[in-house]
Design a protein around this motif. Sequence first.
Motif, PDB file in Angstrom:
ATOM      1  N   UNK A   1      27.326  30.877  39.077  1.00 27.40           N
ATOM      2  CA  UNK A   1      28.828  30.315  39.470  1.00 27.40           C
ATOM      3  C   UNK A   1      29.196  30.326  40.838  1.00 27.40           C
ATOM      4  N   UNK A   2      29.939  29.590  41.318  1.00 30.55           N
ATOM      5  CA  UNK A   2      30.290  29.360  42.819  1.00 30.55           C
ATOM      6  C   UNK A   2      30.760  30.742  43.207  1.00 30.55           C
ATOM      7  N   UNK A   3      31.600  31.390  42.261  1.00 28.23           N
ATOM      8  CA  UNK A   3      32.491  32.372  42.926  1.00 28.23           C
ATOM      9  C   UNK A   3      31.356  33.849  42.914  1.00 28.23           C
ATOM     10  N   UNK A   4      30.506  33.798  42.122  1.00 26.84           N
ATOM     11  CA  UNK A   4      29.609  34.823  42.155  1.00 26.84           C
ATOM     12  C   UNK A   4      28.810  34.791  43.414  1.00 26.84           C
ATOM     13  N   UNK A   5      28.260  33.534  43.738  1.00 28.21           N
ATOM     14  CA  UNK A   5      27.579  33.304  45.060  1.00 28.21           C
ATOM     15  C   UNK A   5      28.406  33.909  46.252  1.00 28.21           C
ATOM     16  N   UNK A   6      29.666  33.491  45.966  1.00 27.32           N
ATOM     17  CA  UNK A   6      30.770  34.008  47.303  1.00 27.32           C
ATOM     18  C   UNK A   6      31.038  35.136  47.297  1.00 27.32           C
ATOM     19  N   UNK A   7      30.839  36.108  46.035  1.00 25.08           N
ATOM     20  CA  UNK A   7      31.137  37.371  46.112  1.00 25.08           C
ATOM     21  C   UNK A   7      29.886  37.905  46.678  1.00 25.08           C
TER      22      UNK A   7
ATOM     23  N   UNK B   1      39.517  33.402  54.687  1.00 19.93           N
ATOM     24  CA  UNK B   1      39.793  32.636  53.512  1.00 19.93           C
ATOM     25  C   UNK B   1      38.627  32.985  52.428  1.00 19.93           C
ATOM     26  N   UNK B   2      38.928  33.558  51.463  1.00 14.30           N
ATOM     27  CA  UNK B   2      37.641  34.145  50.522  1.00 14.30           C
ATOM     28  C   UNK B   2      37.122  33.149  49.660  1.00 14.30           C
ATOM     29  N   UNK B   3      38.161  32.106  49.261  1.00 12.14           N
ATOM     30  CA  UNK B   3      37.748  31.057  48.144  1.00 12.14           C
ATOM     31  C   UNK B   3      37.895  29.808  48.817  1.00 12.14           C
ATOM     32  N   UNK B   4      37.320  29.388  49.926  1.00 16.11           N
ATOM     33  CA  UNK B   4      37.673  27.826  50.178  1.00 16.11           C
ATOM     34  C   UNK B   4      37.651  26.662  49.652  1.00 16.11           C
ATOM     35  N   UNK B   5      36.674  26.816  48.499  1.00 15.14           N
ATOM     36  CA  UNK B   5      36.654  25.625  47.571  1.00 15.14           C
ATOM     37  C   UNK B   5      38.000  25.442  46.595  1.00 15.14           C
ATOM     38  N   UNK B   6      38.466  26.863  46.239  1.00 15.84           N
ATOM     39  CA  UNK B   6      39.650  26.891  45.278  1.00 15.84           C
ATOM     40  C   UNK B   6      40.811  26.695  46.185  1.00 15.84           C
ATOM     41  N   UNK B   7      40.879  27.023  47.449  1.00 16.39           N
ATOM     42  CA  UNK B   7      41.825  26.550  48.399  1.00 16.39           C
ATOM     43  C   UNK B   7      41.857  24.970  48.519  1.00 16.39           C
ATOM     44  N   UNK B   8      41.004  24.114  48.827  1.00 14.24           N
ATOM     45  CA  UNK B   8      40.767  22.899  49.020  1.00 14.24           C
ATOM     46  C   UNK B   8      41.387  22.259  47.694  1.00 14.24           C
ATOM     47  N   UNK B   9      40.925  22.817  46.596  1.00 10.20           N
ATOM     48  CA  UNK B   9      41.558  22.228  45.244  1.00 10.20           C
ATOM     49  C   UNK B   9      42.744  22.742  44.968  1.00 10.20           C
TER      50      UNK B   9
ATOM     51  N   UNK C   1      38.517  37.338  42.184  1.00  9.89           N
ATOM     52  CA  UNK C   1      38.764  38.637  41.919  1.00  9.89           C
ATOM     53  C   UNK C   1      38.484  39.645  40.584  1.00  9.89           C
ATOM     54  N   UNK C   2      37.826  39.022  39.867  1.00  7.72           N
ATOM     55  CA  UNK C   2      36.891  39.789  38.847  1.00  7.72           C
ATOM     56  C   UNK C   2      35.390  39.965  38.880  1.00  7.72           C
ATOM     57  N   UNK C   3      34.912  39.324  40.109  1.00  4.01           N
ATOM     58  CA  UNK C   3      33.602  38.913  40.067  1.00  4.01           C
ATOM     59  C   UNK C   3      32.700  40.149  40.987  1.00  4.01           C
TER      60      UNK C   3
ATOM     61  N   UNK D   1      37.306  27.918  40.804  1.00  2.52           N
ATOM     62  CA  UNK D   1      36.333  26.898  40.634  1.00  2.52           C
ATOM     63  C   UNK D   1      35.456  27.167  39.534  1.00  2.52           C
ATOM     64  N   UNK D   2      34.831  28.087  39.275  1.00  5.48           N
ATOM     65  CA  UNK D   2      34.035  28.429  38.070  1.00  5.48           C
ATOM     66  C   UNK D   2      34.350  29.674  37.464  1.00  5.48           C
TER      67      UNK D   2
END
Length: 315
Positions: free
Chosen positions: A91-97, A56-64, A74-76, A69-70
């Motif tokens: 931003x959360x997704x940049x850290x996640x990337x 699961x690549x974006x667990x925070x977005x899945x949860x919500x 898929x552009x990051x 989120x930020x």
Amino acid sequence: VSVDLMCLAARLDEARRVAIFGGTHGNEMSGVMLVNLWVQNNTEVQRKGVEVQPFITNPKAVEKCTRYVDTDLNRAFTPENLSTLGGGDLPYEVRRAQEINRMFGPKGSPEAYDVIFDLHNTTSNMGCTLLLESSKDHFNLQMMNYIQKSIFPASCLVLLNEHPLLKYSTSRSVAKHPVGLEVGPQPQGVLRSNIFESMRDILKHALDFIELFNAGMEFPPCTVEVFRLSERIDYPRDDNGNIIAMVHPNLQDCDWEPLNPGDPMFQTFDGKTIHYQGSGTVYPTFINEAAYYEKQQAFATTRRESLVASAIRKA
Ligand SMILES: CC(=O)N[C@@H](CC(=O)O)C(=O)O
Ligand SMILES: [Zn+2]
């Protein structure tokens, strides 16, 4: 000798490390549910000679249950984002990337995963679509041809995004062979059994292909019909940027059907028709995709072409 040379298959590395991404967009439920299922029990996606990791690549977005989120994950995966320092301020997704790039990449390096499947759903009536990032990726072209043959009489089209301006930095782009799978129509936050099962079936054949390839099977040359991303078409807007027309009923749900100059494209709120004015036949896709309102895109146009995949065999 020349005949022999022409029959030589390109020798490619085995695809030993494979990942299946779900939840790159947290509200695209088929991919989220399938990957969660396989994280619990991976027997369905195991193949001989391959290490397959569902993730699961974006667990925070899945949860919500939201796309992101930020910022859009898929552009990051740009070189700037992947190399920037800043930790908690980013931003959360940049850290996640960056995390994903460390786990499955680094992007562009020999250590990167061989194949990443990234599972998406669209609200558009696109059916099953394989997303290809390079017309020179003969491994992926062969895989897509294999999938198309295997699922017949069901069908699965190939969307090629290697447009110099419209290409974006996807999660799957971390792999040597990035494969997007887009299945619709399915509303955001909704799970539809037909869409879920089509996605599952395509993945099954994709993994079978990898197993056969790793076992030494040679795949002869073939041609693959692809739809090359051409243009992004925005909704008509007023001076304040507000939308003043909708997708025309003649175009709604007609993804992949030819659109010719003069054909109806939009319908204004006062009932006027706006016609397509481009040059020549195009094949629209992502028609009225919910996630693309914020990206100023009503649909994308594509042009049909045939690509030749050379014969391949493992090195
Ligand atoms: C509807 C949707 O999210 N589509 C994907 C397509 C892709 O994965 O390239 C996206 O815009 O990121
Ligand atoms: Zn998506």
